[in-house]
Design a protein around this motif. Structure first.
Motif, PDB file in Angstrom:
ATOM      1  N   ILE A 166      44.485  28.890  43.403  1.00  0.00           N
ATOM      2  CA  ILE A 166      43.690  29.199  44.579  1.00  0.00           C
ATOM      3  C   ILE A 166      43.249  27.935  45.292  1.00  0.00           C
ATOM      4  O   ILE A 166      43.366  27.793  46.485  1.00  0.00           O
ATOM      5  CB  ILE A 166      42.463  30.060  44.201  1.00  0.00           C
ATOM      6  CG1 ILE A 166      42.916  31.494  43.972  1.00  0.00           C
ATOM      7  CG2 ILE A 166      41.418  30.017  45.282  1.00  0.00           C
ATOM      8  CD1 ILE A 166      41.816  32.444  43.664  1.00  0.00           C
ATOM      9  N   SER A 167      42.768  27.015  44.535  1.00  0.00           N
ATOM     10  CA  SER A 167      42.194  25.879  45.236  1.00  0.00           C
ATOM     11  C   SER A 167      42.431  24.563  44.493  1.00  0.00           C
ATOM     12  O   SER A 167      43.063  23.657  44.987  1.00  0.00           O
ATOM     13  CB  SER A 167      40.702  26.107  45.390  1.00  0.00           C
ATOM     14  OG  SER A 167      40.155  26.626  44.182  1.00  0.00           O
ATOM     15  N   PHE A 226      35.331  29.140  36.809  1.00  0.00           N
ATOM     16  CA  PHE A 226      36.552  29.953  36.772  1.00  0.00           C
ATOM     17  C   PHE A 226      37.390  29.772  38.030  1.00  0.00           C
ATOM     18  O   PHE A 226      38.582  29.450  37.957  1.00  0.00           O
ATOM     19  CB  PHE A 226      36.170  31.425  36.595  1.00  0.00           C
ATOM     20  CG  PHE A 226      37.344  32.346  36.467  1.00  0.00           C
ATOM     21  CD1 PHE A 226      37.995  32.500  35.262  1.00  0.00           C
ATOM     22  CD2 PHE A 226      37.794  33.078  37.562  1.00  0.00           C
ATOM     23  CE1 PHE A 226      39.080  33.352  35.136  1.00  0.00           C
ATOM     24  CE2 PHE A 226      38.886  33.925  37.449  1.00  0.00           C
ATOM     25  CZ  PHE A 226      39.519  34.057  36.233  1.00  0.00           C
ATOM     26  N   LEU A 227      36.774  29.968  39.177  1.00  0.00           N
ATOM     27  CA  LEU A 227      37.550  29.837  40.417  1.00  0.00           C
ATOM     28  C   LEU A 227      37.893  28.385  40.700  1.00  0.00           C
ATOM     29  O   LEU A 227      38.935  28.078  41.278  1.00  0.00           O
ATOM     30  CB  LEU A 227      36.778  30.450  41.589  1.00  0.00           C
ATOM     31  CG  LEU A 227      36.654  31.973  41.546  1.00  0.00           C
ATOM     32  CD1 LEU A 227      35.978  32.496  42.808  1.00  0.00           C
ATOM     33  CD2 LEU A 227      38.027  32.623  41.406  1.00  0.00           C
ATOM     34  N   GLY A 230      31.484  31.738  37.179  1.00  0.00           N
ATOM     35  CA  GLY A 230      32.297  31.991  38.362  1.00  0.00           C
ATOM     36  C   GLY A 230      32.727  30.706  39.039  1.00  0.00           C
ATOM     37  O   GLY A 230      33.889  30.568  39.444  1.00  0.00           O
ATOM     38  N   ILE A 231      31.812  29.757  39.147  1.00  0.00           N
ATOM     39  CA  ILE A 231      32.157  28.478  39.774  1.00  0.00           C
ATOM     40  C   ILE A 231      33.232  27.762  38.977  1.00  0.00           C
ATOM     41  O   ILE A 231      34.210  27.250  39.521  1.00  0.00           O
ATOM     42  CB  ILE A 231      30.896  27.597  39.905  1.00  0.00           C
ATOM     43  CG1 ILE A 231      29.964  28.177  40.972  1.00  0.00           C
ATOM     44  CG2 ILE A 231      31.281  26.168  40.248  1.00  0.00           C
ATOM     45  CD1 ILE A 231      28.654  27.432  41.132  1.00  0.00           C
TER      46      ILE A 231
END
Lengths: 200, 200
Positions: free
Chosen positions: B176-177, B169-170, B166-167
DNA sequence: TTATTCAATGAACATCGTTCAAACCAAAAG
DNA sequence: CTTTTGGTTTGAACGATGTTCATTGAATAA
């Protein structure tokens, strides 16, 4: 006349979002078809392009709604237990996130499946809503460790959100595993209690 | 003749995977085109369907290679520090995962973008390779807490892998960021040290 | 040499998002 | 009331896409 047009456009816009939302909920975002939309909305395909100049824009509009509902669910979940210790509040929020995703997996997944053409930028509200969601998480985290500065809190917030997201994402990925709900809840609880222990 | 045909098929198969791999690496998995493939491979479009009955099959073949390289990278990274304490080994593995994803984001992302038509099942090797990856993680985890049973270890393994995933991926989601590399490393370290603290 | 067999071919098909000349409509002008 | 005008709505047409299949062609068997 101009007034009338504006109104009809707005109505069509809402109707289109309604239809697209239902379609995504039931069959996933990849199943959106302009022609099917036009038929259900009772208009010509060209009319859709007067409202959304590209299909991804419609997707984004649906995502806007989804995001709003998600934020509400998380907020109300945690506000009902405002007096609980920080860890418990984090768990409540994370499980609200999980439940939201599990209730409407297709709509939730669509949030991360937006087609990214070069010209279409990320809308402002997208980033704003996201940072609002982050703010909700940051609260309990800084309570947990008041000595941590804003930068450190931001890092932990992102790490925690991403972790929960990862657990939900891979857990709902039917093709990889199909983890039962109660195990996902256990994972989240384990993750967050560890986090808390590491942050005190 | 049959021998010859088999050989040519195998050659074409490898060539196709090579080309598709390069294409995905450079432009992402959504950019695969049968006609472009046929041209680059010097064959007719129909010939491709003699090897891969559907396009997703080719994607899956590329993913197979990617998965193998990923496993190797993680394994060699951790084997170079076999004597380090469990937490450190977990960090080394997770950062190898991060580095792999960051080095070839398109190929890595393709692992989670396989089109899922109803008939195409998940290949056996997919699940096998995944459980092998899990096994590597489970080692340090059960060292960390020998009292935990296999079920509990399995849960923690999945939770930890999903969290790191998750870390990454995002963090790599540009739209997004776009989190800088060193901050992602810091997140991972924070996550894993918390995990360790919670598991002892 | 001739017949047979099966892989390779690429034009044709169905379906997709997107466009745009034409049809249409409602209000303003004559 | 009729005509002009400005804009919207329309849906056939366009260019790509993945997939199919009658035809072609080449290699083996007779």
């Amino acid at each position: 006349m101009a007034r009338d047009t504006k109104k009809r456009r707005a109505e069509l816009r809402e109707r289109l979002i309604d239809i697209a939302e239902a379609q995504i909920r039931e069959e996933g975002s990849a199943s959106l078809r302009v022609r099917a939309l036009a038929e259900k909305a009772g208009c010509a395909v060209g009319a859709i392009y007067n409202v959304f100049s590209e299909m991804p824009g419609l997707q984004l509009a649906v995502n806007g709604r989804t995001f709003a509902r998600l934020g509400q669910r998380v907020t109300t979940a945690v506000s009902s237990r405002a007096e609980a210790p920080p860890v418990e509040r984090l768990i409540v929020m994370a499980e609200a996130y999980l439940k939201f995703a599990a209730d409407d997996p297709n709509l939730w997944r669509a949030l991360f499946e937006v087609e990214m053409t070069a010209d279409s930028e990320v809308p402002d509200w997208y980033l704003k809503d996201l940072s609002q969601l982050f703010a909700i998480i940051a609260g309990p985290l800084s309570e947990l460790d008041p000595s941590a500065g804003p930068d450190e809190i931001d890092l932990r917030t992102r790490a925690l959100f991403s972790s929960v997201h990862g657990i939900v994402f891979l857990g709902l990925e039917r093709r990889i595993s199909g983890v039962p709900m109660h195990r996902m809840e256990a994972m989240i609880e384990y993750l967050l209690r560890s986090f808390a222990k590491g942050s005190e």
